[in-house]
Enzyme design. Sequence first.
Site, short mmCIF file in Angstrom:
data_model
loop_
_atom_site.label_atom_id
_atom_site.label_comp_id
_atom_site.label_asym_id
_atom_site.label_seq_id
_atom_site.Cartn_x
_atom_site.Cartn_y
_atom_site.Cartn_z
N LYS A 8 52.63 34.08 41.13
CA LYS A 8 51.32 33.39 41.57
C LYS A 8 50.26 32.75 40.56
O LYS A 8 49.85 31.56 40.64
CB LYS A 8 50.54 34.17 42.42
CG LYS A 8 48.92 33.88 42.85
CD LYS A 8 48.35 35.04 43.40
CE LYS A 8 46.67 34.81 43.34
NZ LYS A 8 45.96 35.19 42.38
N ASN A 9 49.94 33.57 39.46
CA ASN A 9 48.84 33.27 38.76
C ASN A 9 49.30 32.25 37.60
O ASN A 9 48.51 31.64 36.88
CB ASN A 9 48.21 34.52 37.86
CG ASN A 9 47.19 35.28 38.80
OD1 ASN A 9 47.03 34.86 40.12
ND2 ASN A 9 47.00 36.56 38.57
N CYS B 110 39.04 36.34 45.10
CA CYS B 110 38.48 37.22 45.20
C CYS B 110 37.12 37.81 44.58
O CYS B 110 36.95 37.67 43.81
CB CYS B 110 39.71 38.49 44.89
SG CYS B 110 41.05 38.42 45.81
N ARG C 84 32.01 37.48 38.21
CA ARG C 84 33.38 36.96 37.58
C ARG C 84 32.74 35.54 36.99
O ARG C 84 33.02 34.55 37.49
CB ARG C 84 34.31 36.59 38.41
CG ARG C 84 35.11 37.90 39.13
CD ARG C 84 36.16 37.50 40.01
NE ARG C 84 37.42 37.03 39.28
CZ ARG C 84 38.62 36.63 39.86
NH1 ARG C 84 38.65 36.77 41.15
NH2 ARG C 84 39.59 36.31 39.43
N ASP D 269 45.36 44.21 37.82
CA ASP D 269 45.93 43.79 39.35
C ASP D 269 46.75 44.68 39.79
O ASP D 269 47.13 44.61 40.85
CB ASP D 269 46.72 42.45 39.26
CG ASP D 269 45.85 41.18 38.70
OD1 ASP D 269 44.61 41.16 39.10
OD2 ASP D 269 46.20 40.21 38.29
N ARG E 253 47.30 35.03 50.47
CA ARG E 253 47.01 34.25 49.29
C ARG E 253 47.85 34.50 48.01
O ARG E 253 48.05 33.57 47.30
CB ARG E 253 45.49 34.40 48.84
CG ARG E 253 44.31 33.79 49.64
CD ARG E 253 43.12 34.07 49.09
NE ARG E 253 43.32 33.67 47.70
CZ ARG E 253 42.79 34.21 46.46
NH1 ARG E 253 41.77 35.37 46.86
NH2 ARG E 253 43.01 34.00 45.49
N1 EPU Z 1 34.99 36.82 31.75
C1 EPU Z 1 33.62 36.38 31.28
N2 EPU Z 1 33.38 34.92 31.39
C2 EPU Z 1 34.26 33.98 31.38
C3 EPU Z 1 35.81 34.50 31.79
C4 EPU Z 1 35.84 35.97 32.06
O1 EPU Z 1 32.77 37.20 31.04
O2 EPU Z 1 33.94 32.95 31.12
C5 EPU Z 1 34.99 38.22 31.89
C6 EPU Z 1 35.56 38.46 33.44
O3 EPU Z 1 34.51 38.64 34.10
C7 EPU Z 1 36.67 39.70 33.30
C8 EPU Z 1 37.44 39.54 31.91
O4 EPU Z 1 36.44 38.51 31.18
O5 EPU Z 1 35.69 40.76 33.09
C9 EPU Z 1 38.49 38.76 32.25
O6 EPU Z 1 38.58 37.58 33.09
P1 EPU Z 1 39.67 36.62 33.07
O7 EPU Z 1 39.25 35.46 32.60
O8 EPU Z 1 40.83 36.88 32.19
O9 EPU Z 1 40.22 36.56 34.48
P2 EPU Z 1 40.62 35.57 35.36
O10 EPU Z 1 41.19 34.30 34.44
O11 EPU Z 1 39.30 34.98 36.22
C10 EPU Z 1 43.03 36.23 35.95
C11 EPU Z 1 43.73 36.38 37.44
C12 EPU Z 1 43.12 37.58 37.93
C13 EPU Z 1 43.40 38.89 36.80
C14 EPU Z 1 42.57 38.35 35.56
C15 EPU Z 1 42.63 39.58 34.59
C16 EPU Z 1 44.20 34.11 37.96
C17 EPU Z 1 44.08 33.03 39.17
N3 EPU Z 1 43.46 35.13 38.25
O12 EPU Z 1 41.48 35.99 36.14
O13 EPU Z 1 44.16 37.87 38.89
O14 EPU Z 1 42.88 39.94 37.43
O15 EPU Z 1 43.12 37.08 34.99
O16 EPU Z 1 44.19 39.59 34.32
O17 EPU Z 1 44.99 34.00 37.01
C18 EPU Z 1 44.68 38.60 41.21
O18 EPU Z 1 45.81 38.09 40.67
O19 EPU Z 1 44.52 39.32 41.93
C19 EPU Z 1 43.64 38.34 40.13
C20 EPU Z 1 42.32 38.74 40.53
#
Ligand code: EPU
Length: 420
Positions: free
Chosen positions: A23-24, A118, A123, A306, A398
Amino acid sequence: MREVIKIEGGHRLNGTLRVSGAKNATVALIPASVLATKPVRLVGIPDISDVVSLKEILQYMDIEVQTPFEDEIYIDPSNMHNKPLVIDAVSKLRASYYFMGALLGKYREVTIKMPGGCYLGPRPIDLHLKGFEALGAKIKYENENYIIKADRLVGSRIYLDIASVGATINIIMAAVHAEGRTTIENAAREPEIIDVITLLNKMGAQIRGAGTSVITIDGVETLGGCFHEIIPDRIEAGTFTILAAAMADHVRIENVIPYHIDSLISKLKEANVNIDAKIDSIDIYSSPRLQAVDLITKPYPGFATDLQAPLTSLLTQAEGVSEIVETIYPERFKHCEQLSYMGANILVTIPKASIRGRTPLHGASVRATDLRCGASLVVAGVIADGITTIDDIYHIDRGYENLDNKLRSIGARIWREKVD
Ligand code: EPU
């Protein structure tokens, strides 16, 4: 009318489960495909509602989308238009933010409303935006829309304060057509990022360092089409492995890269799970005496946030107190309250949860507050005595393809019912 998932727990599991495409990775690969000037074919697309939302966004931009086979998507952006992405589909998933990087990279301009997804506590996307600014973009936030524009995008050196998956991918997509070289330091190293870089390089991009914390992007003029097979979903594989650890006599998981879930496999072994990882499959056997384990979620290759929620359900069945520290999303413990309705004994003091086992679980009416909470409730429902009813299952749909069908095929009693 809406649907709920019902599970009659306590039945042993036997058989083989096949993992779908990630998915991701998919939710980033589809937006990345719009950078092409020719058709892109992606195979291994999971049948999940996030993909439905992404297709809707593509079609809204006049991109030709076909699905010649059920797990395939053909994306032809030859006649696409860069329209403001203010439609509802954008708010249905977090990953719609990948259109920021892709459209900024391709057109130097993007308007998009706040992405959904979610709720896991705050975030922010400040690192994505700082990355775009470092490349020369100007950002405005008006009427709940981001308006991001650049006269020129020029390669830059970008250090990420946090190794963010989303920021790493988004900056890569914005930089593929930038003038000169962009270097991302402290880049995230998740397998899904490697998959996106592989796709972009097949399209003609010049990106190196995939899977390391320093990624270099040399801007190119144009990107062509390509064929790409998506990697297996390590979180779905991990969820199945956890479920099998709880209730299997013998379950085999196929189409998995066990290396991607090494940290989970090590934890499960430490908890006394009878597990045997091969090159592209995992066998899990009956594991009668589970032991408590402690864990800390970390960016890849650390323990995936996750998988924290599904593992919590399993740890209710382990002897002793397990402590989980959540460092990625410190408030990601909504599943614990739901699990307590089923008999779990969990003390949450953010960013930590202490799970006291072993506690019998009983069927109850619970609610999927987010995708992985949903997965944890399914695991708990399969373990519990009696019938569990899970509401708000759109979160589960989802991200998990055909979860109920797949689990029925190994002996779980799980079905959907319509309710008012
Ligand atoms: N963060 C910031 N600022 C930013 C971006 C991130 O402070 O601009 C912080 C976030 O708040 C968090 C950390 O950095 O504390 C890591 O966030 P990351 O950006 O790596 O997460 P994401 O890209 O929003 C993806 C996955 C998530 C998964 C996380 C961590 C997707 C679409 N989502 O989210 O997946 O938990 O990486 O591995 O790829 C899920 O599949 O259930 C899911 C939530």
